[in-house]
Design a protein around this motif. Structure first.
Motif, PDB file in Angstrom:
ATOM      1  N   VAL A   1     -19.863   0.140 -27.593  1.00  0.00           N
ATOM      2  CA  VAL A   1     -21.307   0.118 -27.828  1.00  0.00           C
ATOM      3  C   VAL A   1     -22.052  -0.133 -26.526  1.00  0.00           C
ATOM      4  O   VAL A   1     -23.027   0.558 -26.192  1.00  0.00           O
ATOM      5  CB  VAL A   1     -21.663  -0.958 -28.878  1.00  0.00           C
ATOM      6  CG1 VAL A   1     -23.173  -1.155 -28.953  1.00  0.00           C
ATOM      7  CG2 VAL A   1     -21.114  -0.568 -30.244  1.00  0.00           C
TER       8      VAL A   1
ATOM      9  N   TYR B   1     -28.168   1.626 -34.401  1.00  0.00           N
ATOM     10  CA  TYR B   1     -27.104   0.618 -34.364  1.00  0.00           C
ATOM     11  C   TYR B   1     -27.497  -0.657 -35.106  1.00  0.00           C
ATOM     12  O   TYR B   1     -26.676  -1.266 -35.793  1.00  0.00           O
ATOM     13  CB  TYR B   1     -26.758   0.303 -32.910  1.00  0.00           C
ATOM     14  CG  TYR B   1     -25.781  -0.832 -32.737  1.00  0.00           C
ATOM     15  CD1 TYR B   1     -24.490  -0.753 -33.252  1.00  0.00           C
ATOM     16  CD2 TYR B   1     -26.146  -1.991 -32.055  1.00  0.00           C
ATOM     17  CE1 TYR B   1     -23.589  -1.796 -33.094  1.00  0.00           C
ATOM     18  CE2 TYR B   1     -25.256  -3.037 -31.891  1.00  0.00           C
ATOM     19  CZ  TYR B   1     -23.976  -2.939 -32.412  1.00  0.00           C
ATOM     20  OH  TYR B   1     -23.090  -3.975 -32.265  1.00  0.00           O
TER      21      TYR B   1
ATOM     22  N   HIS C   1     -22.506  -0.553 -38.046  1.00  0.00           N
ATOM     23  CA  HIS C   1     -23.424  -1.589 -38.527  1.00  0.00           C
ATOM     24  C   HIS C   1     -22.928  -2.190 -39.843  1.00  0.00           C
ATOM     25  O   HIS C   1     -22.916  -3.416 -40.020  1.00  0.00           O
ATOM     26  CB  HIS C   1     -24.816  -0.983 -38.715  1.00  0.00           C
ATOM     27  CG  HIS C   1     -25.842  -1.963 -39.194  1.00  0.00           C
ATOM     28  ND1 HIS C   1     -26.373  -2.947 -38.391  1.00  0.00           N
ATOM     29  CD2 HIS C   1     -26.431  -2.120 -40.415  1.00  0.00           C
ATOM     30  CE1 HIS C   1     -27.245  -3.664 -39.081  1.00  0.00           C
ATOM     31  NE2 HIS C   1     -27.300  -3.183 -40.308  1.00  0.00           N
TER      32      HIS C   1
ATOM     33  N   LEU D   1     -22.683   5.034 -35.912  1.00  0.00           N
ATOM     34  CA  LEU D   1     -23.395   3.767 -35.737  1.00  0.00           C
ATOM     35  C   LEU D   1     -23.717   3.140 -37.088  1.00  0.00           C
ATOM     36  O   LEU D   1     -23.796   1.916 -37.213  1.00  0.00           O
ATOM     37  CB  LEU D   1     -24.680   3.994 -34.937  1.00  0.00           C
ATOM     38  CG  LEU D   1     -24.486   4.464 -33.491  1.00  0.00           C
ATOM     39  CD1 LEU D   1     -25.837   4.651 -32.820  1.00  0.00           C
ATOM     40  CD2 LEU D   1     -23.637   3.472 -32.709  1.00  0.00           C
TER      41      LEU D   1
END
Length: 387
Positions: A192, A212, A333, A329
């Motif tokens: 990330v 994200y 998450h 993403l």
């Protein structure tokens, strides 16, 4: 054959649809009637356009072998499946084996011609939908894409109404490609950080941060308006993004919200970044109300599309060596929320998944806000320092 943009009567200037035509600009009537039916059924413009593109491939293939769509039989649909799969298929007219870009030395199909299994199944589904529509509405043919199977009794002695068993038929699809199972990938914290550093502009970094830190879908991201975020407040730790379903008149050619309206709570730092982008980096275009717009070129100031977001992720993946898709993403998450101990019902309500657990569990906005506040209190900030 060719696909052209067409504007129909009583349509607004920005409203257009794709139409399949011959090379001499004659409309393919069966496809036009089918697309009108899809529009009447409430399908989105993007979905109808995808159907048109899929039918273009099918009608071009029929034209190459000298068949009309009314003459197609199940065996022809099987040959079309082989064609989509990039393999060898037999021309029923000339009885000649035809290959689709196959290397003569190795016998392998050119990778540019290969299609994913999901893509092939979607294209086959488009063809099946066309025949199902013609069968139901016009009753002119039996769909060659499905077969009828009869359930027979396994009893030793036949009953009085055994002869009616032939009427007990079920429809099943003939042609599908097995879809390999894919592991849903999530990014590690190092990936990330490395990927975010590879993004070049403030807008691109902000797009990454929103995806994200919220788990939004791309359609939800590009559908955000200037009014869809809360006011920056230094006295608060939590802000909010508002996902609102607007009518078609105000949102041209935009995908519908899958789960309706909802509020997504975010760190106040992200709200300040959004406000900074709007006031300092976002190009001003009169009448444009969308949040994320193109920053250069002929489309400067216009709403960015799905392909633009996917393109910037592909380019950043090449620069950083970290393969990342926008939808990954969302998985990242959700995985981080799950690891932090969040209940599945809370996660479903936050990311907008219509699961049974989310439907039957009623969660208030206050509870969601408190839960996210606890999550950010335990997590690290963007600088890598513990809060």
């Amino acid at each position: 054959m060719r696909i052209e943009k067409a504007q129909f009567k009583n349509a607004e200037p920005e409203d257009y649809r794709l139409v399949l035509m011959t090379d001499d600009f004659r409309c393919i009537e069966p496809v036009l009637e089918f697309s009108n039916y899809l529009v009447a059924q409430g399908y989105s413009t993007n979905t109808v356009d995808d159907y048109i593109r899929g039918l273009k491939v099918y009608f071009e293939w029929l034209e190459s072998i000298g068949l009309s769509y009314l003459e197609a039989k199940p065996v022809d649909i099987g040959l079309y499946l082989q064609y989509l799969n990039g393999g060898v298929w037999d021309n029923p007219k000339d009885e000649v084996a035809v290959t689709i870009d196959v290397d003569p030395t190795t016998g392998e199909v050119n990778r540019k011609q290969e299609r994913a299994a999901n893509t092939i199944n979607k294209m086959m589904s488009v063809v099946s939908s066309l025949y199902t529509y013609r069968e139901k509405v016009f009753e002119e043919l039996t769909s060659p894409c499905i077969m009828k199977t009869t359930r027979r009794s396994q009893k030793m002695y036949k009953g009085l109404l055994a002869h009616t068993g032939n009427l007990n038929q079920t429809l099943s699809s003939l042609h599908r490609v097995k879809v390999p199972k894919k592991m849903r990938r999530r990014l590690t914290p190092k990936e990330v950080e490395k990927f975010r550093e590879g993004l070049l502009t403030f807008r691109d970094k902000l797009i990454f941060d929103v995806l994200y830190e919220t788990g939004l879908r791309i359609s939800e991201l590009i559908g955000l308006y200037l009014e869809d975020y809360s006011e920056p407040d230094p006295t608060e730790k939590v802000g909010a993004l508002y996902l609102v379903s607007r009518d078609k008149k105000n949102q041209k050619r935009e995908g519908r919200k899958k789960t309706g309206d909802r509020v997504v709570h975010v760190p106040m730092e992200l709200i300040f970044d959004i406000d900074k982008y709007v006031t300092q980096h976002r190009p001003y275009v009169q009448g444009s109300q969308v949040l994320f717009v193109s920053s250069k070129g002929k489309t400067k100031g216009r709403k960015i599309g799905r392909k633009s977001v996917e393109k910037l992720f592909r380019e950043c993946s090449k620069r950083t060596g970290v393969n990342c898709l926008p939808h990954e993403l969302r998985h990242t998450h959700i995985s981080e929320l799950k690891e932090a101990g969040f209940d599945s019902a809370y996660i479903a309500a936050r990311v907008g998944n219509s699961t049974a657990q989310a439907v039957y569990t009623h969660i208030t906005e206050v509870e969601l806000r408190r839960s996210m506040d606890r999550f950010w209190a335990k997590s690290t900030n963007r600088d890598g320092e513990m809060q």
